[in-house]
Every structure is written in C-alpha cells, then in structure tokens.
Design an enzyme around this catalytic site. Structure first.
Site, short mmCIF file in Angstrom:
data_model
loop_
_atom_site.label_atom_id
_atom_site.label_comp_id
_atom_site.label_asym_id
_atom_site.label_seq_id
_atom_site.Cartn_x
_atom_site.Cartn_y
_atom_site.Cartn_z
N ASP A 1 -46.06 42.57 -34.11
CA ASP A 1 -44.89 43.24 -33.52
C ASP A 1 -44.45 42.56 -32.23
OD1 ASP A 1 -42.92 45.11 -32.98
OD2 ASP A 1 -44.30 46.47 -31.95
N ASP B 1 -36.83 40.99 -33.30
CA ASP B 1 -38.00 41.84 -33.33
C ASP B 1 -38.67 41.82 -34.70
OD1 ASP B 1 -39.88 43.80 -33.07
OD2 ASP B 1 -38.47 45.46 -33.01
#
Ligand SMILES: *[C@@H]1O[C@H](CO)[C@@H](O)[C@H](O)[C@H]1NC(C)=O
Ligand SMILES: *[C@@H]1O[C@H](CO)[C@@H](O)[C@H](O)[C@H]1NC(C)=O
Ligand SMILES: *[C@@H]1O[C@H](CO)[C@@H](O)[C@H](O)[C@H]1NC(C)=O
Ligand SMILES: *[C@@H]1O[C@H](CO)[C@@H](O)[C@H](O)[C@H]1NC(C)=O
Length: 379
Positions: free
Chosen positions: A84, A307
């Site tokens: 992440d 992201d």
C-alpha cells in the site's frame, strides 16, 4: 454513482525518495495479485470507503489488489502483506504463543519463534513516529522495559494495535542472492478489530506493508541503503500464465527505458505520492479541462495521487464529464437497450467482432503519458 472504472493492469511507477545511486544491485519482492477477481461494484464500494475525506489508506478496505511476500524473523517466517503506497506503517498479525504448533504456518507472525525479535522501548526515538493508545505511559527514570505501544486506525474505525517492534527481514537481490536487513521497525499487532482488517475483506492478508513517504514506511526504511529508490511494475495478471510482478528496492537497469513524471508533495498529506496531470485526450483530441481541476489548492485540497491500494481511477467531476462526453462522441457502437445500473455509458457490442473503443490518454508533467489499454476502462 459516477465513476470511471479503470482497473490499471499495466502500470509502472518509480518512486524516488531523493536521488539515484550508482549501485546496480537491488532487492526484489514478488507482488501477488489476489486470486479472486472482485466485481466492479465491490471494488467501487471498497474504493469509496477509502476515498472519504481526508484520503486514507485503502489497505484496510479490502481494495488493495496486490500482496507483497515478506520474510520476517530468524529463521524467516513467510507473510503476505497488502502492498500500500497510501500508508506508512508496516504491521503484521502477531501471536504470543510459545508452542505454536496449532498455528497454520504463515497465518500469523510468531515473535517467540524468532531469535531477532525485539520491541522498541517507549522512549526509543522510533516510538515517537507511531500513534499511541491514550493510556501509554513512559517511565524514563526506571530501567524497566516499557514496550512501545502503537494504535493505528483506518477510516472505518478498523484498528490494529500492539507493540512497535524491530525485526530482521530476508530478501532476494536482483542476482538472486539472499540478503538480510536488520532492524525493520514494524507493528506487531495483537489487537486487530473492525471489518476491513479481519475476515474476508482483508483477503487473507496478515498485515499491511506501508510504502508511503513517511519515515516509518517499508520503503523509507529500506531504500536508505539502496539509493532512495523503489519501483513496482504491475503486469496483467489475467494473462495465462500470469507474468510475475515485483516490488524492487534500489535502482533497476530498466529505469533507463521509461519516461518520468515528478512526484509532488502536499504538506496536508505528506505520505502520499502526488503527480501532476496536465491534460487528457480521447482519440488524440485534447479535452477542454481547466488546469485548476487537477491542481492542489492553497489549502492542500485536490491534486492527483498514485496509490497501489486503490483499485479504480477516480476523476474530478468536471474532468469526468468531459471524458464521458468525448467517449459518446467518438464511439461507433449502438447504445445498449437496457443500461446496467451504476454505469453511465453502456454499449452493445454483440454486432462487433472486435469493437473499436476510444483511446484515453493522460498527459503528465515531464512529457510522460499514461495510456491504459481500453480493457482497463471498458468492462
Ligand atoms: C507443543 O505442542 C505439541 C503438539 O500439540 C506437543 O506434542 C508438544 O509437547 C508441545 N511442546 C511443549 C514444549 O509444550
Ligand atoms: C526520555 O529520555 C530520553 C533521553 O534519555 C529523551 O530523549 C526522551 O524525550 C525522554 N522521554 C520522555 C517521555 O520524557
Ligand atoms: C529466493 O529465491 C529462491 C529461488 O527462486 C526462492 O526459493 C526463495 O524462496 C526466495 N527467497 C525469498 C526471501 O524470496
Ligand atoms: C444488442 O443488439 C442486438 C442486435 O445486434 C439485439 O438483439 C440485442 O437485444 C441488443 N442487446 C442490448 C442489451 O441492447
């Protein structure tokens, strides 16, 4: 619901934390897609949970598509973590058992089965970098070891809490040599609660590998030794056989072949990797979208974030309207008689053997172009 469904399969991101090194050796961590392909509506609801304001990590919402394969401890224990770039903390589920034969290997990290595990003291400097539960007391005068407690909450109040600790990690380098990194700071999570970090929505992961820009992220800690660079290349895992994707830490030779866009920082959200979108074209026609639509304003709102923990690509409303209108102008296929709910444009392709779909391109600062294949934005 308005969204541009764009599952990015081909996506290469190089994130330079400060500058390149001359070292040619780099670390390679396999990145694994999750096995079950979720439906677009599941992805949308998971991403929307993440995109509540302020922007938060998607690791906990089950929308993270890629797992990193991490070896932690001595001897190494293998764990799957959600990769992440939208958060900083590295944490794993921990179990304090002494005789852990009841635990399935890889289901949890067993600190008592590792000779290199230690928890930080509450007065160690790394302890200042993590959020603490409110009742944390730190007695500086007594010599009693008071472990550093952390408590980290996600947008939907899902929480991981435990001891901020230190461990050895093992990797393969680009020349396939095993190498170790000592003193990785990570959260050893003993209390994990909330829908997004437990149960099926976490997709069987044992924790989160935060790859953000903050000092405690996995990449910030490791990249210091490897020229402050890391990259990941997400290949189309629907191909058969699926190509292997990797997270690499350190300069990899393929960097020379790529185009670049600078990463911007936003003081309001210092962990995120912002990029600058300069324009969008559909079938090579530039769309009239004001530059301000993409800009980070004086209050730190707006802007565009790359992201790994968000699956779909979201556009601001004015840009989305322009793209949708351009798709309608350029498409040469009949509209479907019964549009699917949640979709703004539904085409009937039953008469077309190989339907020609509009080509969407994002122009980024530095002359880089992001041109996803149409299969990423037409389902
Ligand atoms: C650990 O568990 C196994 C299997 O349950 C048992 O055979 C063994 O005696 C236990 N060892 C200790 C030290 O308790
Ligand atoms: C504890 O002592 C260290 C130095 O020994 C100092 O850096 C730190 O700020 C102190 N922490 C607290 C909570 O007083
Ligand atoms: C390193 O590579 C070997 C051979 O491909 C593999 O068996 C091993 O699991 C890898 N180790 C790590 C830490 O990824
Ligand atoms: C798609 O077009 C075909 C004719 O080519 C028609 O029979 C069918 O009902 C259409 N389906 C939808 C969902 O519009």
């Amino acid at each position: 619901m308005r969204s541009l469904s764009s599952i990015i399969f081909y996506f290469f991101v190089i994130l330079t934390l400060s500058h390149f090194s001359t070292s040619t050796e780099y670390l390679k961590l396999p990145l694994l897609p999750r096995t079950a392909r979720p439906s677009p509506s599941h992805l949308l609801s998971a991403d929307l949970r993440r995109l509540t304001s302020p922007l938060t990590s998607g690791a906990a919402t089950g929308s993270g598509q890629y797992f990193a394969d991490l070896r932690l401890g001595s001897p190494p224990q293998r764990l799957l973590l959600v990769a992440d770039t939208g958060s900083d903390l590295v944490w794993v589920k921990c179990s304090a058992c002494r005789n852990c034969s009841a635990h399935r290997p890889g289901s949890t990290f067993l600190p008592r089965h590792s000779s290199t595990f230690s928890s930080h003291h509450c007065y160690d400097s790394p302890c200042r970098l993590v959020p603490h539960p409110t009742q944390q007391h730190c007695d500086n005068r007594s010599k009693i070891h008071t472990p550093c407690r952390y408590q980290y909450s996600y947008a939907d109040t899902s929480t991981t809490a435990g001891f901020f600790s230190s461990e050895t990690t093992t990797f393969n380098t680009s020349s396939n040599k095993p190498t170790t990194f000592q003193h990785l700071s990570f959260g050893c999570g003993f209390r994990i609660s909330g829908p997004s970090v437990t149960g099926s929505s976490f997709n069987g992961a044992q924790g989160v590998m935060g790859l953000g820009r903050g000092p405690i992220s996995f990449t910030s800690q490791l990249a210091r030794k490897f020229g402050n660079t890391f990259s990941y290349c997400l290949l189309d895992y629907t191909l058969s056989p699926p190509p292997k994707s990797y997270l690499t830490i350190g300069a990899s030779p393929s960097h020379k072949l790529l185009s670049y866009t600078p990463l911007l920082t936003n003081p309001l959200s210092p962990s995120f990797y912002y990029i600058s979108v300069e324009g969008v074209s559909v079938d090579a026609v530039n769309l009239p979208i004001a530059r301000s639509v993409w800009a980070i304003d004086a209050d730190g709102n707006g802007g565009t974030v790359v992201d790994s923990g968000t699956t779909l690509t979201f556009l601001p409303e004015p840009a989305y309207r322009q793209v949708l209108a351009a798709f309608r102008r350029h498409v040469r296929l009949p509209a479907a008689e019964a549009p699917a709910p949640g979709f703004d444009l539904c085409l009937n392709v039953s008469g077309a053997a190989r339907p020609r779909l509009p080509k969407l391109r994002f122009r980024l600062h530095g002359k880089a172009v992001l041109a996803p294949p149409p299969g990423n934005y037409f389902i």
